[in-house]
Design a protein around this motif. Structure first.
Motif, PDB file in Angstrom:
ATOM      1  N   UNK A   1      35.039 -18.687  25.962  1.00  0.00           N
ATOM      2  CA  UNK A   1      34.882 -19.600  24.845  1.00  0.00           C
ATOM      3  C   UNK A   1      35.215 -18.907  23.520  1.00  0.00           C
ATOM      4  N   UNK A   2      35.331 -19.711  22.489  1.00  0.00           N
ATOM      5  CA  UNK A   2      35.453 -19.135  21.148  1.00  0.00           C
ATOM      6  C   UNK A   2      34.090 -18.585  20.745  1.00  0.00           C
ATOM      7  N   UNK A   3      34.102 -17.458  20.061  1.00  0.00           N
ATOM      8  CA  UNK A   3      32.850 -16.829  19.663  1.00  0.00           C
ATOM      9  C   UNK A   3      32.994 -16.264  18.261  1.00  0.00           C
ATOM     10  N   UNK A   4      31.858 -15.991  17.645  1.00  0.00           N
ATOM     11  CA  UNK A   4      31.837 -15.430  16.301  1.00  0.00           C
ATOM     12  C   UNK A   4      30.884 -14.248  16.259  1.00  0.00           C
ATOM     13  N   UNK A   5      31.393 -13.110  15.800  1.00  0.00           N
ATOM     14  CA  UNK A   5      30.554 -11.943  15.555  1.00  0.00           C
ATOM     15  C   UNK A   5      29.978 -12.027  14.145  1.00  0.00           C
ATOM     16  N   UNK A   6      28.697 -11.817  14.036  1.00  0.00           N
ATOM     17  CA  UNK A   6      28.040 -11.726  12.734  1.00  0.00           C
ATOM     18  C   UNK A   6      28.082 -10.263  12.293  1.00  0.00           C
ATOM     19  N   UNK A   7      28.743 -10.005  11.159  1.00  0.00           N
ATOM     20  CA  UNK A   7      28.902  -8.633  10.665  1.00  0.00           C
ATOM     21  C   UNK A   7      27.956  -8.310   9.517  1.00  0.00           C
ATOM     22  N   UNK A   8      27.126  -9.281   9.140  1.00  0.00           N
ATOM     23  CA  UNK A   8      26.193  -9.029   8.040  1.00  0.00           C
ATOM     24  C   UNK A   8      25.267  -7.864   8.398  1.00  0.00           C
ATOM     25  N   UNK A   9      25.015  -7.014   7.435  1.00  0.00           N
ATOM     26  CA  UNK A   9      24.193  -5.837   7.673  1.00  0.00           C
ATOM     27  C   UNK A   9      25.014  -4.581   7.829  1.00  0.00           C
ATOM     28  N   UNK A  10      26.341  -4.726   7.918  1.00  0.00           N
ATOM     29  CA  UNK A  10      27.205  -3.540   7.961  1.00  0.00           C
ATOM     30  C   UNK A  10      27.154  -2.834   6.607  1.00  0.00           C
ATOM     31  N   UNK A  11      27.435  -1.539   6.606  1.00  0.00           N
ATOM     32  CA  UNK A  11      27.336  -0.758   5.371  1.00  0.00           C
ATOM     33  C   UNK A  11      28.461   0.259   5.292  1.00  0.00           C
ATOM     34  N   UNK A  12      28.655   0.794   4.091  1.00  0.00           N
ATOM     35  CA  UNK A  12      29.593   1.887   3.851  1.00  0.00           C
ATOM     36  C   UNK A  12      28.849   2.950   3.045  1.00  0.00           C
ATOM     37  N   UNK A  13      28.391   3.947   3.753  1.00  0.00           N
ATOM     38  CA  UNK A  13      27.598   5.007   3.138  1.00  0.00           C
ATOM     39  C   UNK A  13      28.210   6.361   3.455  1.00  0.00           C
ATOM     40  N   UNK A  14      27.771   7.364   2.732  1.00  0.00           N
ATOM     41  CA  UNK A  14      28.278   8.725   2.927  1.00  0.00           C
ATOM     42  C   UNK A  14      27.599   9.346   4.137  1.00  0.00           C
ATOM     43  N   UNK A  15      27.872   8.789   5.274  1.00  0.00           N
ATOM     44  CA  UNK A  15      27.310   9.263   6.547  1.00  0.00           C
ATOM     45  C   UNK A  15      28.336   8.990   7.626  1.00  0.00           C
ATOM     46  N   UNK A  16      28.130   9.548   8.792  1.00  0.00           N
ATOM     47  CA  UNK A  16      29.084   9.358   9.877  1.00  0.00           C
ATOM     48  C   UNK A  16      29.035   7.927  10.401  1.00  0.00           C
ATOM     49  N   UNK A  17      30.097   7.561  11.127  1.00  0.00           N
ATOM     50  CA  UNK A  17      30.168   6.227  11.725  1.00  0.00           C
ATOM     51  C   UNK A  17      29.070   6.073  12.772  1.00  0.00           C
TER      52      UNK A  17
END
Length: 419
Positions: free
Chosen positions: A273-289
């Motif tokens: 089926x079609x699906x949607x990932x919720x990406x809210x809460x992702x961040x860009x910080x000075x730390x590793x992935x």
């Protein structure tokens, strides 16, 4: 005073004590019957009109009362389908003929049809859960079905939604547009990668490769590919283009997604089926992935492994793939006067005019007891007390027999006066 009256009175006394001993015998016989409620006899006088010059002895009237409201001792067992109610209420059960009853005997085991049945052959009834909800008929049996521990396979559920939250390192170098994963070229490069399993229409597992690439300051691209189309080396180029791409923008002041940034990634699952990932809460910080959180709905077909019964009466079926599904909810029935219920063979009860009408709710509702799994309620009959009552009844019977014997002897004297 009538000598015949003396004999009739003593006879009623013997009959009353016989009833008392019969009640003791039933209680002793059921001392180990789960959920059994002890029965007791109660005596009341039955008088005959008398006058000042002559007294006519009456007799004794006997009634029985079962202490249905009494709480038996709760004992642990090794079976999760053994149930007990602490407090007010009864299990709803049904006999093979489809007749409905109430009981406190909660030692249930699966039968050949995987229905939960107690030692007397009564099937536990519950409400099937439809999308996690159930409707209760508060004054009747409508809507109740046998609680079944089904060992068949779980129906496959395709994935339609999920969430994926990651921290993207702010110190990463920018990747040229010509080399981004969205180009699907053999020379494509990326900053970081994760994979996640989703489910198709038939419950098949589909692995998605998610690529994160820094395209500019505070700007990232996320691209999703079907792992099944990866090159023999396990990467680019894939057999088909990206399932979806999205651009994420981060606020340089706090490293969180900017207000104007996209927050979802929509795609079509191959074979699903079609699906949607919720990406809210992702961040860009000075730390590793790192992946902060990831989850998807849906499941593959799986075999039932075990059953769990919660304190609120919800019956969960756990499957070997880790899925836990709510299947039923067990209700509790109550009446205003439990001691006036009609007792039926099999340790079950039905309502009477004196007991009041049936009311159905769920465990822990106001006025209803708690439901525990892996335990049973023992009989309320106490052998020591029953033997004490039996000795007392035996003496009462003997005393009444002596009165009868005396009346018979006086009658013989009266008859012999003619001689």
């Amino acid at each position: 005073m009538s000598l015949y009256g003396v004999m009739r009175t003593s006879t009623s006394g013997m009959s009353a004590q016989s009833s008392r001993i019969s009640a003791v015998a039933e209680n002793v016989a059921n001392a180990n019957t789960n959920g059994y409620k002890a029965v007791h006899t109660q005596f009341s006088s039955l008088m005959i009109d008398s006058n000042a010059s002559a007294y006519n002895s009456g007799s004794v009237d006997v009634s029985t009362r079962r202490d249905v409201a009494a709480q038996g001792t709760i004992t642990a067992t090794n079976s999760v389908t053994d149930l007990a109610i602490q407090g007010n209420g009864f299990f709803m059960v049904q006999n093979p003929a489809g007749e409905n009853f109430m009981t406190r005997a909660g030692s249930f085991v699966p039968d050949a049809s995987n229905k939960l049945v107690n030692a007397a052959g009564f099937t536990l009834m519950g409400y099937p859960l439809v999308q996690g909800q159930t409707g209760v008929v508060v004054n009747g049996y409508t809507g109740l079905v046998p609680v079944s521990v089904n060992n068949s396979q779980l129906s496959a559920v395709p994935t339609t939604s999920g969430s994926f939250k990651a921290n993207l390192p702010s110190t990463s170098a920018t990747i040229p547009a010509a080399q981004l994963p969205s180009t699907n070229s053999a020379t494509a490069t990326f900053t970081d990668k994760s994979s996640i399993v989703v489910f198709g229409n038939q419950g098949q597992e589909v692995t998605l490769d998610l690529y994160y690439s820094k395209t500019a300051t505070d700007t990232w691209q996320v691209a999703a590919y079907d792992r099944a189309g990866a090159s023999p080396t396990g990467g680019f180029p894939y057999a088909a283009a990206a399932l979806a791409t999205q651009t994420l923008q981060f606020d340089p002041s706090n490293g969180q997604l900017a207000t104007a940034s996209a927050t979802t990634l929509a795609l079509n699952v191959p074979g699903g089926q079609s699906m949607t990932f919720d990406l809210k809460g992702s961040s860009q910080l000075a730390a590793s992935y790192s992946v902060i959180n990831s989850d998807v709905n849906g499941n593959k077909a799986s075999t039932a492994k075990l059953v769990e019964i919660a304190k609120d009466g919800t019956v969960f079926v756990a499957y070997d793939n880790g899925t836990r599904q709510a299947a039923y909810r067990i209700p509790i029935a109550s009446v205003a006067s439990p001691d006036n219920l009609d007792s039926i063979t099999g340790n079950v009860y039905t309502t009477t005019a004196k007991s009041g009408n049936l009311h159905i709710g769920f465990p822990q509702d106001p006025g209803l007891g708690n439901l525990d799994s892996g335990v049973v309620e023992q009989s309320t009959a106490d052998i020591a007390s029953e033997f004490t009552d039996m000795i007392d009844a035996q003496r009462g019977y003997t005393a009444n027999s002596k009165v009868f014997q005396t009346g018979a002897e006086l009658m013989d004297v009266l008859v012999n006066l003619k001689r």
